[in-house]
Design an enzyme around this catalytic site. Structure first.
Site, PDB file in Angstrom:
ATOM      1  N   LYS A  33       0.812  -1.216   0.000  1.00  0.00           N
ATOM      2  CA  LYS A  33       0.000   0.000   0.000  1.00  0.00           C
ATOM      3  C   LYS A  33       0.846   1.267   0.000  1.00  0.00           C
ATOM      4  O   LYS A  33       1.924   1.310   0.612  1.00  0.00           O
ATOM      5  CB  LYS A  33      -0.906   0.005   1.236  1.00  0.00           C
ATOM      6  N   HIS A  65     -10.374  -8.174  -7.871  1.00  0.00           N
ATOM      7  CA  HIS A  65     -10.069  -7.728  -6.510  1.00  0.00           C
ATOM      8  C   HIS A  65     -10.805  -8.654  -5.551  1.00  0.00           C
ATOM      9  O   HIS A  65     -12.000  -8.899  -5.701  1.00  0.00           O
ATOM     10  CB  HIS A  65     -10.570  -6.289  -6.354  1.00  0.00           C
TER      11      HIS A  65
HETATM   12 MG    MG Z   1      -7.031  -1.700  -4.291  1.00  0.00          MG
END
Ligand code: MG
Length: 373
Positions: free
Chosen positions: A158, A290
């Site tokens: 991230k 996802h």
């Molecule tokens: Mg994402």
């Protein structure tokens, strides 16, 4: 075949240590399972995610009374109706009804959908990189390193939730540790504007092992995506929160991304999810589902990926990898499907081909008390 009974299983797990992304920390993981049983005794499981009290009341008061007595084979009509009342619930109902029809024909979901192109699917280890520890970068390096030692060849980390220079230090440290032995995606969760996204370009140019840059900006900023894609040295991915195949069209028509990322639980059911994936093939771009929440959802994403035609003729790279939640989350183990060397072999039996772990479900049943996410 008529729906006779619907059982619900709201599950809650409090994390030992919160982890997160640019959207903040997660303190809990939840999962909402349903089991639909027909008048002739065939059952199918489904999964969705939302605030547990909302789902529990919604199913009890409205969805279950609506579903009882309906024909299993009216799946698309039932899902279309349900999504008007509770959009997130539709994924679970579409999964359960899909499984019942496949089981009734003694077919796996893949075979019911038209047959699998492949028996194994690549997966990437997906991380929530942030913790509240000042040493979060070293912690992130350690968990990614462990995944690579466990056989993963792809990982996602991230960015976007810390100051740019701090995220930059993190990404460079990870790429130094990886040292060319894995592909790494960075995911900003729609955190930046175009100017800040561009600040990543010199770093991305220095290394050929970036898998993609995921959602640098809000995905409705299609023009900015188009501009950024034209300048980015790595593929651009996005679309995990979109709810229908039609909502992907602006990104596809404008060639604003290289990879779309539909999520079974965010889309209006499994059939809509598969339409979105097929749409990417019509537009000649890649699709990497996802799958952050849920083991059943991940299984359906794997099935759908197995049914998708290749995106390329490159040996060993003809199908895109799927997200594999590598964080602390017991609900990823609800079904016994695990990767080996970063590849998952699909189960073959009728329906989803695997049993859910009822002990795990019983151990984490939500007690109905209030909780804060
Ligand atoms: Mg994402």
């Amino acid at each position: 075949m008529i729906i006779e009974r619907v059982e619900t299983y709201p599950l809650l797990y409090k994390l030992g240590k919160p982890y997160g992304d640019a959207n903040g920390y997660k303190k809990y993981r939840t999962c909402f399972l349903i089991r639909i049983i027909t008048d002739n005794g065939v059952d199918g499981w489904g999964e969705c995610i939302d605030w547990l009290p909302t789902l529990q009341v919604g199913f009890k008061e409205r969805l279950i009374p609506f579903l009882i007595g309906k024909k299993v084979t009216d799946r698309t009509m039932l899902v279309k109706k349900v999504k008007k009342w509770h959009r997130r619930a539709s994924s679970s109902i579409s999964m359960a009804l899909t499984e019942i029809v496949a089981k009734s024909a003694n077919l796996s979901v893949c075979d019911y959908w038209g047959g699998r192109w492949r028996e194994t699917i690549p997966v990437y280890a997906s991380f929530q990189s942030y913790t509240d520890s000042p040493d979060w970068i070293n912690h992130s390096i350690k968990i990614v390193e462990k995944a690579l030692n466990d056989g993963f060849g792809h990982a996602k980390i991230k960015v976007g939730g810390r100051a740019f220079h701090e995220d930059l230090e993190h990404v460079i440290s990870i790429m130094d540790m990886v040292d060319g032995h894995a592909q790494v995606a960075i995911d900003a969760n729609q955190s930046y504007d175009l100017a800040t996204s561009k600040k990543w370009i010199p770093t991305l140019q220095m290394n050929s092992n970036y898998m993609w840059f995921e959602e640098p900006m809000p995905v409705d900023q299609v023009t900015d995506y188009k501009i950024f894609r034209a300048q980015s040295p790595v593929a651009i991915a996005g679309g995990e929160n979109l709810m229908s195949a039609a909502q992907l069209l602006p990104l596809l028509r404008e060639s604003a991304v290289d990879i779309i990322q539909p999520d079974v639980m965010h889309m209006d059911g499994v059939d809509e999810f598969r339409s979105a994936m097929q749409l990417s093939r019509h537009f000649g771009i890649r699709t990497s589902p996802h799958v952050f929440d849920g083991a059943l959802t991940r299984l359906y994403a794997l099935f759908a990926q197995a049914n998708l035609s290749p995106w390329s003729k490159m040996n060993g790279e003809e199908i895109e990898p799927i997200e594999w939640d590598a964080m602390e989350n017991p609900f990823t183990m609800l079904v016994n499907v695990k990767p080996s060397k970063g590849m998952v072999t699909l189960p073959e039996g009728p329906g989803i081909g695997v049993e859910l772990d009822m002990d795990l479900i019983q151990a984490h049943l939500w007690d109905g008390e209030s909780y804060i996410e």
